[in-house]
Design a protein around this motif. Sequence first.
Motif, PDB file in Angstrom:
ATOM      1  N   PHE A 166       0.833  -1.207   0.000  1.00 16.32           N
ATOM      2  CA  PHE A 166       0.000   0.000   0.000  1.00 16.32           C
ATOM      3  C   PHE A 166       0.866   1.256   0.000  1.00 16.32           C
ATOM      4  O   PHE A 166       0.581   2.223  -0.717  1.00 16.32           O
ATOM      5  N   ARG A 167       1.916   1.254   0.795  1.00 17.20           N
ATOM      6  CA  ARG A 167       2.753   2.447   0.883  1.00 17.20           C
ATOM      7  C   ARG A 167       3.608   2.646  -0.359  1.00 17.20           C
ATOM      8  O   ARG A 167       3.906   3.776  -0.735  1.00 17.20           O
ATOM      9  N   ALA A 168       3.970   1.550  -1.007  1.00 20.62           N
ATOM     10  CA  ALA A 168       4.712   1.668  -2.260  1.00 20.62           C
ATOM     11  C   ALA A 168       3.843   2.295  -3.337  1.00 20.62           C
ATOM     12  O   ALA A 168       4.301   3.131  -4.120  1.00 20.62           O
ATOM     13  N   VAL A 169       2.578   1.904  -3.379  1.00 20.41           N
ATOM     14  CA  VAL A 169       1.648   2.483  -4.343  1.00 20.41           C
ATOM     15  C   VAL A 169       1.450   3.962  -4.047  1.00 20.41           C
ATOM     16  O   VAL A 169       1.443   4.816  -4.947  1.00 20.41           O
ATOM     17  N   GLU A 170       1.315   4.295  -2.759  1.00 17.79           N
ATOM     18  CA  GLU A 170       1.088   5.684  -2.368  1.00 17.79           C
ATOM     19  C   GLU A 170       2.269   6.572  -2.742  1.00 17.79           C
ATOM     20  O   GLU A 170       2.085   7.718  -3.195  1.00 17.79           O
ATOM     21  N   SER A 171       3.476   6.070  -2.574  1.00 19.02           N
ATOM     22  CA  SER A 171       4.660   6.891  -2.789  1.00 19.02           C
ATOM     23  C   SER A 171       5.140   6.920  -4.241  1.00 19.02           C
ATOM     24  O   SER A 171       5.954   7.754  -4.612  1.00 19.02           O
ATOM     25  N   ALA A 181      -1.918  -2.097  -9.211  1.00 20.37           N
ATOM     26  CA  ALA A 181      -2.401  -2.486  -7.885  1.00 20.37           C
ATOM     27  C   ALA A 181      -3.919  -2.597  -7.861  1.00 20.37           C
ATOM     28  O   ALA A 181      -4.489  -3.535  -7.278  1.00 20.37           O
ATOM     29  N   LEU A 182      -4.590  -1.663  -8.505  1.00 16.43           N
ATOM     30  CA  LEU A 182      -6.052  -1.705  -8.541  1.00 16.43           C
ATOM     31  C   LEU A 182      -6.531  -2.921  -9.336  1.00 16.43           C
ATOM     32  O   LEU A 182      -7.505  -3.579  -8.947  1.00 16.43           O
ATOM     33  N   ALA A 183      -5.857  -3.225 -10.423  1.00 17.58           N
ATOM     34  CA  ALA A 183      -6.258  -4.374 -11.235  1.00 17.58           C
ATOM     35  C   ALA A 183      -6.087  -5.680 -10.473  1.00 17.58           C
ATOM     36  O   ALA A 183      -6.957  -6.558 -10.508  1.00 17.58           O
ATOM     37  N   LEU A 184      -4.965  -5.815  -9.760  1.00 20.20           N
ATOM     38  CA  LEU A 184      -4.713  -7.052  -9.015  1.00 20.20           C
ATOM     39  C   LEU A 184      -5.681  -7.218  -7.844  1.00 20.20           C
ATOM     40  O   LEU A 184      -6.120  -8.318  -7.543  1.00 20.20           O
ATOM     41  N   PHE A 192      -9.593   1.417  -2.488  1.00 18.67           N
ATOM     42  CA  PHE A 192      -8.192   1.168  -2.170  1.00 18.67           C
ATOM     43  C   PHE A 192      -7.671   2.211  -1.181  1.00 18.67           C
ATOM     44  O   PHE A 192      -7.030   1.875  -0.177  1.00 18.67           O
ATOM     45  N   ASP A 193      -7.981   3.479  -1.434  1.00 17.74           N
ATOM     46  CA  ASP A 193      -7.512   4.563  -0.565  1.00 17.74           C
ATOM     47  C   ASP A 193      -8.151   4.476   0.817  1.00 17.74           C
ATOM     48  O   ASP A 193      -7.506   4.767   1.833  1.00 17.74           O
ATOM     49  N   ARG A 194      -9.413   4.092   0.868  1.00 17.11           N
ATOM     50  CA  ARG A 194     -10.112   3.988   2.155  1.00 17.11           C
ATOM     51  C   ARG A 194      -9.505   2.881   3.015  1.00 17.11           C
ATOM     52  O   ARG A 194      -9.338   3.040   4.223  1.00 17.11           O
ATOM     53  N   ILE A 195      -9.167   1.757   2.389  1.00 19.69           N
ATOM     54  CA  ILE A 195      -8.552   0.664   3.138  1.00 19.69           C
ATOM     55  C   ILE A 195      -7.183   1.081   3.647  1.00 19.69           C
ATOM     56  O   ILE A 195      -6.813   0.783   4.795  1.00 19.69           O
ATOM     57  N   ASP A 201      -3.051   2.452   7.592  1.00 24.04           N
ATOM     58  CA  ASP A 201      -2.463   3.584   8.302  1.00 24.04           C
ATOM     59  C   ASP A 201      -3.009   3.732   9.718  1.00 24.04           C
ATOM     60  O   ASP A 201      -2.329   4.279  10.594  1.00 24.04           O
ATOM     61  N   ASN A 202      -4.211   3.248   9.957  1.00 25.74           N
ATOM     62  CA  ASN A 202      -4.851   3.386  11.265  1.00 25.74           C
ATOM     63  C   ASN A 202      -4.432   2.287  12.243  1.00 25.74           C
ATOM     64  O   ASN A 202      -4.925   2.232  13.366  1.00 25.74           O
ATOM     65  N   GLY A 203      -3.576   1.381  11.800  1.00 23.84           N
ATOM     66  CA  GLY A 203      -3.037   0.371  12.704  1.00 23.84           C
ATOM     67  C   GLY A 203      -3.908  -0.842  12.920  1.00 23.84           C
ATOM     68  O   GLY A 203      -3.623  -1.662  13.805  1.00 23.84           O
TER      69      GLY A 203
END
Length: 289
Positions: A166-171, A181-184, A192-195, A201-203
Motif C-alpha cells: 500500500f505504501r509503495a503504491v502511495e509513494s 495495484a487496482l487491477a490485481l 483502495f484509498d479507504r482501506i 495507516d490506522n493500525g
Amino acid sequence: MSNRLTSFTNDGFTFDVTDEGPPEGIPVVLLHGFPQTAAEWSRVTPHLHERGYRTIAPTQRGYSPGARPSGRYAYRMSALVGDAVALIAELGAGPVHLVGHDWGSAVAWSTAAAHPDRVRTLTSVSAPHPMAFIRSLVTSSQALRSSYMALFQVPWLPEFAISRVFRAVESSSRPAVRRRALALSQMDGDQFDRIQRDVVDNGALPYALNWYRAMLIASPGGGAQKISTPTTHVWSTRDSALVRKGAELTAEYATGPYRLEVLDATHWIPEERPVELAGIIAARADGTA
C-alpha cells in the motif's frame, strides 16, 4: 429507537457504529469483511434508506480503535458472534435483519445459528455457510484459492508485506503502478484509498489478520449448524476468492426459505453492485425474495 447509536460496548471493548436512515425504520445490521470497516456499506445504505430501513453498521473487533485485543484467541468465532449479539441487544428492537459480507458473512451465519431469536432474516454476501465452505475445499478449486489463508498464519510477515504494498503504491509517481495495484486487487481507487487510510495507516491490519489466525480455534460459534432463518446468499461470478461450489452447497444448510442470487461482479459486491444488493437485502427483509 430514535436515538442514534454511535458506539456500543462488549467484553470490555468499545466499537464504533454508523447508524443512518429513518430513525424509526426497521433495523438492518451490516457486518463488514476483510480488510474493511463499516464504510464498505456506504454505497449500499442510501438505497436501503430509500426503502425505509434504518442501517446499523459496526466497525468490528480489531478494526475499531477501542476494540483491539492482542492475541488470536480474542478473535475466535464465539467472541465475534458475541459482539454482534451485544450490538443487537443494544438496539433493543428485537430480532434484526442481518447482513454480512466476507468475514462478516461468516459471523452472520454463526450468529443466526447460535442465536436464531436475534435474527429475523439473513443475507450473506460472498462467503457461504461455513460447512459449505469446508466441503468446497475438497470438492473444487477452493483450496487453491484459499491458500493465502495459510500464509496469513505466519507472524508479522503478512502485515509487513501488505503495508509495504500500500505504501509503495502511495509513494510511487508512476500511474502505472497504481493501475496495476487496482487491477490485481479488483478494487476501485476510492476503495483502495479507504482501506489504506482506515485499516493500514490506522493500525488495524495486524488485528484484522487475527481473524484468520483464530480460524482453527474451536469455539461454540454454531458454524456447523443448519439454520431455519429465512436466508438469501449472494455470490458473484468474478469472485477471485470464493468459487461457486460453496454457494451451491449452501442450500443444504438452510432449512427455511432460501434463495441464491448470482451477480456479475468481483468479490467486492457492496462497492460494485450496491443498487442490486440493496434490492436483494430488501426483498429478503420484506418477504418478497
